[in-house]
Design a protein around this motif. Structure first.
Motif, PDB file in Angstrom:
ATOM      1  N   SER A   1      33.915  33.263  40.031  1.00 20.41           N
ATOM      2  CA  SER A   1      34.576  33.489  38.754  1.00 20.41           C
ATOM      3  C   SER A   1      35.598  34.599  38.863  1.00 20.41           C
ATOM      4  CB  SER A   1      33.537  33.823  37.698  1.00 20.41           C
ATOM      5  OG  SER A   1      32.920  35.032  38.050  1.00 20.41           O
ATOM      6  N   VAL A   2      35.998  35.114  37.714  1.00 23.69           N
ATOM      7  CA  VAL A   2      37.050  36.104  37.661  1.00 23.69           C
ATOM      8  C   VAL A   2      36.690  37.215  36.688  1.00 23.69           C
ATOM      9  CG1 VAL A   2      38.921  34.613  38.380  1.00 23.69           C
ATOM     10  CG2 VAL A   2      38.153  34.539  36.050  1.00 23.69           C
ATOM     11  N   GLY A   3      37.568  38.200  36.515  1.00 26.92           N
ATOM     12  CA  GLY A   3      37.203  39.326  35.673  1.00 26.92           C
ATOM     13  C   GLY A   3      38.323  39.851  34.812  1.00 26.92           C
ATOM     14  N   ASN A   4      38.037  40.804  33.951  1.00 28.33           N
ATOM     15  CA  ASN A   4      39.029  41.343  33.037  1.00 28.33           C
ATOM     16  C   ASN A   4      39.879  42.412  33.711  1.00 28.33           C
ATOM     17  OD1 ASN A   4      37.981  39.775  31.018  1.00 28.33           O
ATOM     18  ND2 ASN A   4      36.565  41.351  30.299  1.00 28.33           N
TER      19      ASN A   4
ATOM     20  N   THR B   1      40.071  36.798  28.820  1.00 25.89           N
ATOM     21  CA  THR B   1      41.198  37.668  29.129  1.00 25.89           C
ATOM     22  C   THR B   1      41.018  38.105  30.578  1.00 25.89           C
ATOM     23  OG1 THR B   1      41.387  38.507  26.862  1.00 25.89           O
ATOM     24  CG2 THR B   1      42.399  39.819  28.611  1.00 25.89           C
ATOM     25  N   VAL B   2      41.959  37.771  31.443  1.00 26.42           N
ATOM     26  CA  VAL B   2      41.781  38.035  32.864  1.00 26.42           C
ATOM     27  C   VAL B   2      43.125  38.334  33.523  1.00 26.42           C
ATOM     28  CG1 VAL B   2      41.965  35.573  33.454  1.00 26.42           C
ATOM     29  CG2 VAL B   2      40.796  37.113  35.014  1.00 26.42           C
ATOM     30  N   GLY B   3      43.099  39.248  34.471  1.00 23.71           N
ATOM     31  CA  GLY B   3      44.282  39.544  35.249  1.00 23.71           C
ATOM     32  C   GLY B   3      44.539  38.450  36.273  1.00 23.71           C
ATOM     33  N   VAL B   4      45.813  38.233  36.587  1.00 25.83           N
ATOM     34  CA  VAL B   4      46.207  37.204  37.557  1.00 25.83           C
ATOM     35  C   VAL B   4      46.806  37.895  38.773  1.00 25.83           C
ATOM     36  CG1 VAL B   4      47.660  35.190  37.978  1.00 25.83           C
ATOM     37  CG2 VAL B   4      46.608  35.523  35.728  1.00 25.83           C
ATOM     38  N   TYR B   5      46.292  37.556  39.965  1.00 23.38           N
ATOM     39  CA  TYR B   5      46.718  38.169  41.213  1.00 23.38           C
ATOM     40  C   TYR B   5      47.320  37.118  42.131  1.00 23.38           C
ATOM     41  CZ  TYR B   5      43.949  42.089  39.547  1.00 23.38           C
ATOM     42  OH  TYR B   5      43.455  43.118  38.785  1.00 23.38           O
ATOM     43  N   GLU B   6      48.203  37.539  42.986  1.00 28.99           N
ATOM     44  CA  GLU B   6      48.861  36.597  43.892  1.00 28.99           C
ATOM     45  C   GLU B   6      47.892  36.083  44.952  1.00 28.99           C
ATOM     46  OE1 GLU B   6      52.437  34.589  45.396  1.00 28.99           O
ATOM     47  OE2 GLU B   6      51.434  35.112  43.516  1.00 28.99           O
ATOM     48  N   GLY B   7      47.878  34.756  45.147  1.00 28.43           N
ATOM     49  CA  GLY B   7      47.029  34.142  46.165  1.00 28.43           C
ATOM     50  C   GLY B   7      45.759  33.562  45.579  1.00 28.43           C
ATOM     51  N   THR B   8      45.164  32.634  46.335  1.00 33.12           N
ATOM     52  CA  THR B   8      43.908  32.012  45.889  1.00 33.12           C
ATOM     53  C   THR B   8      42.809  32.198  46.927  1.00 33.12           C
ATOM     54  OG1 THR B   8      44.654  29.885  46.817  1.00 33.12           O
ATOM     55  CG2 THR B   8      45.070  30.279  44.472  1.00 33.12           C
ATOM     56  N   ASP B   9      42.935  33.215  47.776  1.00 36.61           N
ATOM     57  CA  ASP B   9      41.878  33.485  48.750  1.00 36.61           C
ATOM     58  C   ASP B   9      40.745  34.240  48.065  1.00 36.61           C
ATOM     59  OD1 ASP B   9      42.973  35.979  48.365  1.00 36.61           O
ATOM     60  OD2 ASP B   9      43.726  36.203  50.409  1.00 36.61           O
ATOM     61  N   SER B  10      39.674  34.473  48.797  1.00 37.22           N
ATOM     62  CA  SER B  10      38.497  35.102  48.194  1.00 37.22           C
ATOM     63  C   SER B  10      38.785  36.516  47.704  1.00 37.22           C
ATOM     64  CB  SER B  10      37.343  35.123  49.203  1.00 37.22           C
ATOM     65  OG  SER B  10      37.725  35.808  50.387  1.00 37.22           O
TER      66      SER B  10
ATOM     67  N   ALA C   1      41.592  37.744  46.414  1.00 38.17           N
ATOM     68  CA  ALA C   1      42.295  37.703  45.132  1.00 38.17           C
ATOM     69  C   ALA C   1      41.369  37.240  44.013  1.00 38.17           C
ATOM     70  CB  ALA C   1      43.506  36.776  45.235  1.00 38.17           C
ATOM     71  N   LEU C   2      40.552  36.232  44.293  1.00 39.26           N
ATOM     72  CA  LEU C   2      39.706  35.664  43.253  1.00 39.26           C
ATOM     73  C   LEU C   2      38.517  36.547  42.899  1.00 39.26           C
ATOM     74  CD1 LEU C   2      39.730  31.891  44.258  1.00 39.26           C
ATOM     75  CD2 LEU C   2      41.087  33.051  42.513  1.00 39.26           C
ATOM     76  N   LEU C   3      38.199  37.523  43.724  1.00 38.60           N
ATOM     77  CA  LEU C   3      37.158  38.477  43.370  1.00 38.60           C
ATOM     78  C   LEU C   3      37.683  39.512  42.384  1.00 38.60           C
ATOM     79  CD1 LEU C   3      35.256  39.140  46.721  1.00 38.60           C
ATOM     80  CD2 LEU C   3      34.393  38.009  44.658  1.00 38.60           C
ATOM     81  N   LYS C   4      39.017  39.662  42.310  1.00 36.97           N
ATOM     82  CA  LYS C   4      39.613  40.620  41.380  1.00 36.97           C
ATOM     83  C   LYS C   4      39.953  39.976  40.039  1.00 36.97           C
ATOM     84  CE  LYS C   4      42.840  41.738  44.318  1.00 36.97           C
ATOM     85  NZ  LYS C   4      44.042  42.390  44.920  1.00 36.97           N
ATOM     86  N   GLY C   5      40.256  38.688  40.057  1.00 37.93           N
ATOM     87  CA  GLY C   5      40.655  37.990  38.844  1.00 37.93           C
ATOM     88  C   GLY C   5      41.066  36.583  39.167  1.00 37.93           C
ATOM     89  N   ALA C   6      41.885  36.001  38.312  1.00 43.09           N
ATOM     90  CA  ALA C   6      42.413  34.669  38.596  1.00 43.09           C
ATOM     91  C   ALA C   6      43.467  34.793  39.684  1.00 43.09           C
ATOM     92  CB  ALA C   6      43.002  34.061  37.327  1.00 43.09           C
ATOM     93  N   GLY C   7      43.718  33.687  40.387  1.00 43.20           N
ATOM     94  CA  GLY C   7      44.677  33.719  41.483  1.00 43.20           C
ATOM     95  C   GLY C   7      45.862  32.806  41.237  1.00 43.20           C
ATOM     96  N   HIS C   8      47.058  33.330  41.475  1.00 44.24           N
ATOM     97  CA  HIS C   8      48.284  32.540  41.342  1.00 44.24           C
ATOM     98  C   HIS C   8      48.562  31.825  42.651  1.00 44.24           C
ATOM     99  CE1 HIS C   8      52.800  32.242  41.740  1.00 44.24           C
ATOM    100  NE2 HIS C   8      52.572  31.532  40.650  1.00 44.24           N
TER     101      HIS C   8
END
Length: 281
Positions: free
Chosen positions: A100-103, A170-179, A181-188
């Motif tokens: 999952s992702v986080g705020n 409500t979640v931050g979006v980070y570059e990339g879809t690797d593990s 990035a996805l541990l910090k939030g959603a991945g672009h």
């Protein structure tokens, strides 16, 4: 004399037993009933059908996560062994694990003024003259596209904030879809647009983080907003579908502004939930 009589009667009794009818000694051994021979005493084995057409080549092989890591107990988690061979790798790939992702914790773009995430396009100062916004694809079709540049990052490393009020997300979006990035939030998805055109975002749906766990419950017309250094784009959900993990058509660039969300389907590693929403502002 009495002793001899006693011995005689005992001998006579034994003789009587020895001359019992022959049929009294006959017996038979019946074989096991049909279908019961060697029947196990444990529960019957249940065989589940498994799709024989699943790709099990090294193209989809995963390097398992480290022991004790947040995703170590989750099925189909880990990094791809050969990421360059994964279907759709050149288009950004797909989510490769569940979770999952986080705020977001707030922050500003490295070249922006003001604090927190921008509420609208006037809350930050970003020179967008260098952003390519319209280009022509290889087929000659005009598409809308905005590339990710260094000036679009916030101080916390994110590219913006994704909000879906109907599921309280409500979640931050980070570059990339690797593990990572996805541990910090959603991945672009790398290689997809960040503003105009088709913005593609992936997220975990269970485990340590669980922000995308309800996106498959979205209904047509539900609102999604994505705030970046360039402003806030509002979208309306148009479709929620289950697609094959190898189907990367949803990552293609478009001429219209839209956002595409991906997450895994619980206990169905061959599929992904795909939510599409079109811009209304």
């Amino acid at each position: 004399m009495k002793r001899h009589l006693h011995i005689f009667f005992v001998a006579a009794a034994l003789a009587a037993l020895c001359i019992a009818p022959a049929h009294a000694l006959e017996y038979t051994i019946d074989g096991a009933d049909d279908y019961l021979f060697g029947r196990p005493t444990s529960d019957d084995t249940i065989y589940e059908w498994e799709n024989p057409n699943v790709d099990r080549s090294k193209n989809t092989a995963l390097i398992p996560p480290g022991f004790g890591t947040p995703t170590s107990y989750l099925p189909n988690s880990g990094e791809y062994l050969t990421p360059n061979l994964v279907p759709g790798a050149l288009n950004g790939g797909l989510v490769n694990q569940v979770g999952s992702v986080g705020n977001p914790n707030g922050g500003t773009p490295t070249n922006a003024t003001g604090g927190g995430y921008p509420a609208d396009s006037t809350s930050v100062s970003v020179d967008s003259s260098g952003f390519p916004t319209v280009s022509t694809g290889t087929s000659g079709q005009t598409i809308a596209f905005t590339d990710v540049t260094s000036s679009m990052y916030y101080s916390n490393g994110s590219l913006g904030t994704l909000k879906i009020p109907s599921i309280g997300l409500t979640v931050g979006v980070y570059e990339g879809t690797d593990s990572a990035a996805l541990l910090k939030g959603a991945g672009h998805f790398e290689g997809t647009s960040i503003w105009l055109g088709n913005v593609c975002v992936a997220g975990h749906n269970r485990g340590v983080r669980n922000d995308f766990g309800k996106i498959h419950t979205l209904k047509s017309g539900d609102t999604i907003t994505f705030t970046t250094a360039l402003g806030t784009m509002t979208y309306s959900v148009s479709s929620v579908t289950k697609v094959a993990v190898t189907d990367t058509s949803g990552l293609s660039a478009t001429a219209t502004n839209q956002i595409t969300l991906y997450t895994c389907v619980q206990d169905q590693p061959a599929y992904r939930w795909c939510v599409k929403a079109v811009s209304v502002s």
